[in-house]
Design a protein around this motif. Structure first.
Motif: not given
Length: 472
Positions: A327, A284, A449, A455-456, A458-463
């Motif tokens: 994931t 990130r 996470a 969880t993907t 992409a979703d983790i890093t976006a958060a």
């Protein structure tokens, strides 16, 4: 307590080469730029003394403690070791049959009314001990008496003869020896078939041999294709400005990480999901999908090594490939595999691997890794002395300083009472405090996470929070 003798105290009983870990340590922190050693007594950057402080509440038997300390030094030859260079310049370690009594100061009474917080504050700001590993005692014990049934035990052991695993051995042995001394019986401890010096001799003999070549072949495959270089920012004097932040991973989260690792497609311990989360934070921050982390590894696969105090530790390169479509379960499984295989190939000294990769052109300019992790989950309790309550006290020095390191982030965590606690040492010329705050916040979120395998990435890093460019 410091001797000024030019020769080791006692009779030399063994002479052995440095272990690969000691070799790295002396090269990085003790040797001068031209490879020579400083004049005896001159200040060096080799960390002089690592100090553990234990508060002891209850009726401490000081005589039994003194007996236990003496027996510990007799049992663990690393505590009777100093270092020299042969006439040809080869460094060696010398083991003697005795050293000056490491507890000769006995119990020191503090000023009347001195409380524990005040005593600890004085200890934290005391000048660092100037210790020359060529002739000074490398293990010392100080007992501070606060009240009749409250003491602080300071255990000071030179980094040249001790690693993270060794502190757990020291705690185990000293506890068993004290408890036995109180009742006049012999302590029940694992046999030590070979000394640390003997293991160092074996490690030196194996350098370049068939087993090292087998492990080298693995690491060549693991780190292929040619690695992109990581930017290096060397300092003119070899020193870098650093600062330290506390790190705490609560017990409930540690349990979740352990359960996640155990239920993964490739089962493992807590190191796998922790590395996965740390890789996500680094991804990130910098955008790299090919993340490399230097993990401190015990290097104690040889029989009997697990019961010794000594500097065995090696560094393994954990390389993780991140794809946004993956994931958390995929990444944890990859991290578990990387850790398992690193343990299976832990004996190849990292300096030999680096030399090979450099020589074959497989490594671009710059270091193999910029971030390291030392995760000690073996010493989960303090001293266990019968009839007493023992609790470790944090003496970590905070605040900016200069250190001989090229590592941008050094994570050191120990497991205590189910949680992970330790420090993040970071280079202040490569990050700012807001950036490090974002890193710590991001790690907490990433650790939580990765416990959800669906969880993907992409979703983790976006958060995750992202440091601004100025903060990097």
């Amino acid at each position: 307590m410091t001797t000024t003798a030019t020769e080791p105290q006692g009779v030399v009983t063994d002479i052995a080469p440095l272990s690969p870990g000691q070799e790295r340590l002396f090269h990085a922190e003790f040797a001068l730029p031209d490879g020579s050693w400083p004049a005896p007594g001159a200040p060096t950057w080799l960390r002089p003394i690592d100090t553990a402080a234990v508060r002891i509440d209850g009726p401490l038997d000081v005589a039994a403690l003194r007996h236990a300390v003496t027996a510990l030094v007799a049992r663990q030859s690393a505590l009777r070791t100093t270092f020299r260079r042969r006439p040809d310049g080869t460094p060696v370690q010398l083991v003697t049959d005795r050293v000056p009594d490491p507890m000769s100061l006995g119990a020191l009474d503090l000023a009347a009314g001195q409380d524990l917080p005040t005593a600890m504050e004085l200890l934290r700001h005391a000048p660092a001990h100037l210790v020359d590993p060529r002739h000074d005692p490398l293990f010392r014990v100080h007992l501070l008496r606060l009240h009749q049934e409250r003491h602080v035990l300071l255990l000071q052991i030179h980094h040249a003869v001790s690693d993270g695993w060794s502190i757990g051995v020291l705690y185990r042995d000293l506890s068993a020896l004290y408890n036995a001394a109180r009742t006049g019986r012999d302590a029940v401890l694992p046999a030590i078939p070979r000394s640390f010096a003997a293991h160092s001799r074996q490690m030196r003999a194996e350098r370049g041999g068939p087993e090292e070549q087998r492990q080298l072949a693995y690491w060549r495959r693991r780190l292929a294709p040619p690695l992109p270089g990581l930017p290096a920012q060397p300092q003119a004097d070899g020193l870098s400005p650093v600062d330290v932040e506390p790190v705490l991973v609560p017990a409930d989260l540690v349990r979740g990480l352990r359960e996640t690792a155990a239920s993964s497609a490739r089962r493992g311990g807590v190191a796998g999901p922790f590395l996965a989360a740390l890789a996500l934070v680094l991804h990130r921050a910098g955008g790299e999908r090919d993340v490399r982390i230097g993990m401190m590894i015990s290097n104690r696969a040889r029989p009997g090594a697990e019961h010794l105090i000594g500097y065995f530790v090696n560094t393994a390169v954990i390389r993780l490939h991140l794809d946004p479509a993956m994931t958390a379960g995929d990444l944890v499984a990859e991290a578990n595999t990387a850790v398992t295989e690193a343990i299976e190939h832990q004996a190849l000294p990292i300096q030999d691997l680096y030399q090979d990769l450099n020589g074959t052109g497989a490594l671009g300019p710059g270091p193999l890794y910029r971030v390291t992790l030392a995760l000690n989950t073996l010493r989960t309790t303090s001293l266990t002395l019968d009839g007493l309550h023992c609790q470790d006290i944090d003496l970590e020095r905070r605040g900016p300083r200069r250190a001989p390191t090229s590592i941008e982030q050094r994570w050191v965590l120990d497991e205590h009472a189910g949680h992970l606690a330790g420090t993040l040492t970071w280079r202040t010329d490569t990050a700012t405090r807001p950036g490090i705050t974002a890193t710590l916040t991001g790690l907490d979120r990433a650790l939580r996470a990765v416990t959800d395998p669906r969880t993907t990435l992409a979703d983790i890093t976006a958060a995750l929070p992202r440091a601004t460019p100025e903060a990097r």
